[in-house]
Design a protein around this motif. Structure first.
Motif, PDB file in Angstrom:
ATOM      1  N   LEU A  19       0.838  -1.199   0.000  1.00 58.12           N
ATOM      2  CA  LEU A  19       0.000   0.000   0.000  1.00 58.12           C
ATOM      3  C   LEU A  19       0.875   1.251   0.000  1.00 58.12           C
ATOM      4  O   LEU A  19       0.596   2.225  -0.716  1.00 58.12           O
ATOM      5  CB  LEU A  19      -0.889   0.013   1.240  1.00 58.12           C
ATOM      6  CG  LEU A  19      -2.271  -0.601   1.077  1.00 58.12           C
ATOM      7  CD1 LEU A  19      -3.012  -0.566   2.393  1.00 58.12           C
ATOM      8  CD2 LEU A  19      -3.052   0.167   0.018  1.00 58.12           C
ATOM      9  N   HIS A  20       1.935   1.195   0.796  1.00 58.48           N
ATOM     10  CA  HIS A  20       2.822   2.354   0.846  1.00 58.48           C
ATOM     11  C   HIS A  20       3.492   2.580  -0.500  1.00 58.48           C
ATOM     12  O   HIS A  20       3.654   3.721  -0.927  1.00 58.48           O
ATOM     13  CB  HIS A  20       3.884   2.168   1.936  1.00 58.48           C
ATOM     14  CG  HIS A  20       3.434   2.626   3.274  1.00 58.48           C
ATOM     15  ND1 HIS A  20       2.631   1.870   4.072  1.00 58.48           N
ATOM     16  CD2 HIS A  20       3.659   3.773   3.938  1.00 58.48           C
ATOM     17  CE1 HIS A  20       2.381   2.547   5.179  1.00 58.48           C
ATOM     18  NE2 HIS A  20       2.991   3.696   5.124  1.00 58.48           N
ATOM     19  N   ALA A  22       2.269   1.765  -3.433  1.00 56.39           N
ATOM     20  CA  ALA A  22       1.264   2.290  -4.352  1.00 56.39           C
ATOM     21  C   ALA A  22       1.050   3.776  -4.105  1.00 56.39           C
ATOM     22  O   ALA A  22       1.091   4.589  -5.036  1.00 56.39           O
ATOM     23  CB  ALA A  22      -0.043   1.518  -4.174  1.00 56.39           C
ATOM     24  N   TYR A  23       0.885   4.149  -2.819  1.00 59.21           N
ATOM     25  CA  TYR A  23       0.587   5.551  -2.559  1.00 59.21           C
ATOM     26  C   TYR A  23       1.812   6.443  -2.591  1.00 59.21           C
ATOM     27  O   TYR A  23       1.686   7.659  -2.765  1.00 59.21           O
ATOM     28  CB  TYR A  23      -0.274   5.688  -1.302  1.00 59.21           C
ATOM     29  CG  TYR A  23      -1.693   5.376  -1.706  1.00 59.21           C
ATOM     30  CD1 TYR A  23      -2.467   6.355  -2.308  1.00 59.21           C
ATOM     31  CD2 TYR A  23      -2.195   4.084  -1.653  1.00 59.21           C
ATOM     32  CE1 TYR A  23      -3.719   6.061  -2.794  1.00 59.21           C
ATOM     33  CE2 TYR A  23      -3.444   3.781  -2.139  1.00 59.21           C
ATOM     34  CZ  TYR A  23      -4.204   4.782  -2.716  1.00 59.21           C
ATOM     35  OH  TYR A  23      -5.437   4.487  -3.224  1.00 59.21           O
ATOM     36  N   THR A  25       3.828   6.240  -5.103  1.00 57.37           N
ATOM     37  CA  THR A  25       3.800   6.676  -6.501  1.00 57.37           C
ATOM     38  C   THR A  25       2.742   7.762  -6.694  1.00 57.37           C
ATOM     39  O   THR A  25       2.959   8.724  -7.418  1.00 57.37           O
ATOM     40  CB  THR A  25       3.489   5.516  -7.455  1.00 57.37           C
ATOM     41  OG1 THR A  25       2.173   5.062  -7.178  1.00 57.37           O
ATOM     42  CG2 THR A  25       4.461   4.393  -7.304  1.00 57.37           C
ATOM     43  N   TYR A  26       1.603   7.600  -5.992  1.00 54.19           N
ATOM     44  CA  TYR A  26       0.547   8.612  -6.115  1.00 54.19           C
ATOM     45  C   TYR A  26       1.036   9.959  -5.616  1.00 54.19           C
ATOM     46  O   TYR A  26       0.916  10.980  -6.295  1.00 54.19           O
ATOM     47  CB  TYR A  26      -0.686   8.156  -5.327  1.00 54.19           C
ATOM     48  CG  TYR A  26      -1.741   9.221  -5.182  1.00 54.19           C
ATOM     49  CD1 TYR A  26      -2.577   9.537  -6.242  1.00 54.19           C
ATOM     50  CD2 TYR A  26      -1.895   9.911  -3.991  1.00 54.19           C
ATOM     51  CE1 TYR A  26      -3.531  10.507  -6.119  1.00 54.19           C
ATOM     52  CE2 TYR A  26      -2.854  10.885  -3.851  1.00 54.19           C
ATOM     53  CZ  TYR A  26      -3.673  11.189  -4.919  1.00 54.19           C
ATOM     54  OH  TYR A  26      -4.619  12.160  -4.787  1.00 54.19           O
ATOM     55  N   PHE A  27       1.639   9.953  -4.400  1.00 48.17           N
ATOM     56  CA  PHE A  27       2.066  11.228  -3.850  1.00 48.17           C
ATOM     57  C   PHE A  27       3.226  11.811  -4.642  1.00 48.17           C
ATOM     58  O   PHE A  27       3.341  13.022  -4.760  1.00 48.17           O
ATOM     59  CB  PHE A  27       2.426  11.082  -2.367  1.00 48.17           C
ATOM     60  CG  PHE A  27       1.208  11.084  -1.504  1.00 48.17           C
ATOM     61  CD1 PHE A  27       0.492  12.252  -1.322  1.00 48.17           C
ATOM     62  CD2 PHE A  27       0.746   9.925  -0.927  1.00 48.17           C
ATOM     63  CE1 PHE A  27      -0.653  12.259  -0.556  1.00 48.17           C
ATOM     64  CE2 PHE A  27      -0.395   9.925  -0.168  1.00 48.17           C
ATOM     65  CZ  PHE A  27      -1.100  11.086   0.026  1.00 48.17           C
ATOM     66  N   LYS A  30       1.532  13.521  -7.451  1.00 50.13           N
ATOM     67  CA  LYS A  30       0.772  14.663  -6.954  1.00 50.13           C
ATOM     68  C   LYS A  30       1.707  15.812  -6.569  1.00 50.13           C
ATOM     69  O   LYS A  30       1.510  16.959  -6.976  1.00 50.13           O
ATOM     70  CB  LYS A  30       0.019  14.185  -5.718  1.00 50.13           C
ATOM     71  CG  LYS A  30      -1.476  14.412  -5.594  1.00 50.13           C
ATOM     72  CD  LYS A  30      -2.243  14.692  -6.781  1.00 50.13           C
ATOM     73  CE  LYS A  30      -3.659  15.089  -6.431  1.00 50.13           C
ATOM     74  NZ  LYS A  30      -4.437  15.339  -7.633  1.00 50.13           N
ATOM     75  N   LEU A  49      -7.398   9.534  -6.196  1.00 47.99           N
ATOM     76  CA  LEU A  49      -6.925   8.664  -5.116  1.00 47.99           C
ATOM     77  C   LEU A  49      -6.854   7.188  -5.505  1.00 47.99           C
ATOM     78  O   LEU A  49      -6.114   6.427  -4.902  1.00 47.99           O
ATOM     79  CB  LEU A  49      -7.814   8.825  -3.889  1.00 47.99           C
ATOM     80  CG  LEU A  49      -7.269   9.795  -2.833  1.00 47.99           C
ATOM     81  CD1 LEU A  49      -8.245   9.929  -1.698  1.00 47.99           C
ATOM     82  CD2 LEU A  49      -5.936   9.284  -2.291  1.00 47.99           C
ATOM     83  N   PRO A  52      -3.294   4.699  -8.214  1.00 44.50           N
ATOM     84  CA  PRO A  52      -2.329   3.599  -8.097  1.00 44.50           C
ATOM     85  C   PRO A  52      -2.972   2.227  -8.223  1.00 44.50           C
ATOM     86  O   PRO A  52      -2.373   1.309  -8.803  1.00 44.50           O
ATOM     87  CB  PRO A  52      -1.711   3.785  -6.709  1.00 44.50           C
ATOM     88  CG  PRO A  52      -2.481   4.819  -6.028  1.00 44.50           C
ATOM     89  CD  PRO A  52      -3.229   5.591  -7.036  1.00 44.50           C
ATOM     90  N   TYR A 274       8.243   9.116   6.129  1.00 42.95           N
ATOM     91  CA  TYR A 274       7.506   9.959   5.180  1.00 42.95           C
ATOM     92  C   TYR A 274       8.297  11.220   4.872  1.00 42.95           C
ATOM     93  O   TYR A 274       8.319  11.694   3.731  1.00 42.95           O
ATOM     94  CB  TYR A 274       6.130  10.325   5.733  1.00 42.95           C
ATOM     95  CG  TYR A 274       5.201   9.164   5.943  1.00 42.95           C
ATOM     96  CD1 TYR A 274       5.417   7.968   5.261  1.00 42.95           C
ATOM     97  CD2 TYR A 274       4.125   9.237   6.804  1.00 42.95           C
ATOM     98  CE1 TYR A 274       4.582   6.892   5.452  1.00 42.95           C
ATOM     99  CE2 TYR A 274       3.282   8.161   7.000  1.00 42.95           C
ATOM    100  CZ  TYR A 274       3.523   6.982   6.328  1.00 42.95           C
ATOM    101  OH  TYR A 274       2.707   5.922   6.509  1.00 42.95           O
TER     102      TYR A 274
END
Lengths: 322, 124
Positions: A19-20, A22-23, A25-27, A30, A49, A52, A274
């Motif tokens: 999950l980390h 995937a997100y 790549t999203y962040f 963004k 949202l 990913p 993070y």
């Protein structure tokens, strides 16, 4: 029984890490989008949202192309070598006191070993693809990773000197009575060297020469497509997180924070990771790419001598203070 | 103590290793039944900006890469020597410090030699 419990822990850890990834790549998309005054992904789900997830499903159903000239077994094994090497290093990371899968006494050494193994995956991928771009990308990556691995290995010797251990949990605990509860200030030279080599080890901007798209198309993964490419991608992001975790454990005081968090002890650890990830992305949006000879010069002529100086200074200071 | 051949602490690593291999192999294997596959010759040639590849890709490359690899072996072994020293530095005392300074000095001689020979210089 222990095995069953461990399997449950592994599955939980794995799902969380995926999950980390995937997100992350999203962040990344963004944050870079907003830094370039764009919006980034907006279409799939609220503010993109679900992007990913959609990307993951897409790459799962994409055609898997293996070039005719490629060395098939090596070509197929290379991404898995990368992923497994990166994932295995997750086992020794202490997320909080006692929250560690394998509390071994050579944790730091183990992580170095695994990150060296991951570079095999990259070199083999470049060689097996039988394409010029992949071959050059693999070679470059090999030379870059091994050069900076020396600098990184030497930069952490100062931390080992101060904490007297290779076990990551003990390194965190040893930091308790230094300034701010972290080795950042006493080991500032070490941190500087570590931080730069960390960027180079994970092939991130400004050291992303193995996959410099303007000259090498996509470097070692030029010939990869679909899920195989996605596995390389996952391995790269897990590698970033592992490096961020090492930075957190060795220099930023691990799971210790200004105050203890009652129900969720790894909170500070995650926040520090993070922070590292944000800096990774920030640097990517800010800096241009290095030239290859400059990259080698920086590693061999600046970082390695600096790391050696750091070791000598730390050892002498420690001998004097006692 | 238990008589298992694997020390208990390493069990997690072994399991995670197996889990990782299983995940990688299974996603690729299961995906085989879902993804489409329409290979033809043009799609399967190595990428070279759309042209037929002109020569064998595994060509001769710069000797610098070999030199870097050899230097890496020297310096990485040095780093590995430093680890046990650093970990047990507290117990070894002043003698270890002097000895390690000598060791680092000897390595520096080799390092300066390599620098003077131009091994570290990528382009002249």
């Amino acid at each position: 029984m222990t095995i069953l419990l461990m399997l449950v822990q592994i599955i939980v850890l794995f799902v969380l890490v995926m999950l980390h990834v995937a997100y992350a790549t999203y962040f990344e998309r963004k944050i870079i989008g907003h830094m370039q005054v764009r919006l980034g992904p907006m279409q799939v789900g609220w503010h993109g949202l679900l992007q990913p997830i959609a990307d993951g499903i897409k790459s799962f159903f994409k055609e898997d192309i293996i070039p005719e000239q490629a060395d098939r077994p090596t070509f197929m094994a290379a991404p898995i070598i990368c992923l497994v090497a990166m994932m295995t290093s997750l086992a020794v990371l202490p997320f909080a006191k006692g929250w560690v899968l394998a509390d071994i006494n050579i944790g730091l050494l183990f992580i170095f070993a695994m990150s060296s193994l991951a570079s095999y995956g990259v070199v083999l991928a470049g060689w097996a693809s039988n394409s010029k771009f992949s071959f050059l990308g693999g070679l470059r990556s090999m030379a870059q990773v091994i050069s900076y691995e020396i600098a990184m290995g030497l930069s952490l010797v100062g931390v080992m000197l101060m904490s007297g251990s290779l076990n990551l949990t003990q390194i965190v605990e040893a930091q308790g009575n230094s300034i701010l509860g972290m080795y950042l200030l006493p080991q500032c030279i070490g941190f500087f060297v570590f931080f730069i080599s960390m960027l180079a080890e994970t092939n991130r901007v400004p050291f992303d020469l193995p996959e410099a798209e303007t000259e090498l198309v996509s470097g070692y993964c030029t010939e990869y497509s679909g899920m195989r490419y996605a596995i390389f991608f996952m391995a790269e992001y897990i590698g970033m997180m592992v490096m961020a975790a090492i930075g957190t454990v060795c220099f930023l005081g691990g799971w210790n924070g200004p105050f203890a968090v009652p129900f969720f002890p790894p909170l500070w650890f995650l926040l520090k990771i993070y922070l590292f990830m944000f800096i990774f992305i920030w640097i990517r949006a800010t800096l241009p790419r290095y030239r290859y000879d400059q990259l080698m010069d920086l590693g061999w002529k600046l970082l390695i001598p600096l790391a050696l100086v750091n070791i000598v200074v730390t050892a002498c200071l420690k001998a004097m203070i006692g | 103590m238990d008589a298992s051949p694997i020390p208990q602490e390493y069990l997690g690593i072994l399991l995670l290793l197996l889990f990782g291999i299983l995940f990688g192999v299974l996603t690729l294997f299961v995906g085989r039944f879902f993804r489409l596959s329409r290979p033809y010759h043009e799609k399967l040639i190595a990428y070279e900006s759309g042209n037929e590849p002109t020569e064998a890709p595994r060509m001769r490359f710069s000797v610098k890469f070999y030199l870097i690899a050899i230097l890496f072996v020297v310096f990485d072994v040095e780093a590995i020597y430093l680890y046990p020293w650093a970990v047990s530095y507290d117990r070894l005392g002043l003698f270890a410090l002097v000895e390690m300074l000598l060791f680092i000095f000897l390595l520096l001689v080799g390092y300066v030699y390599a620098w003077k020979k131009g091994v570290l210089q990528w382009e002249k």
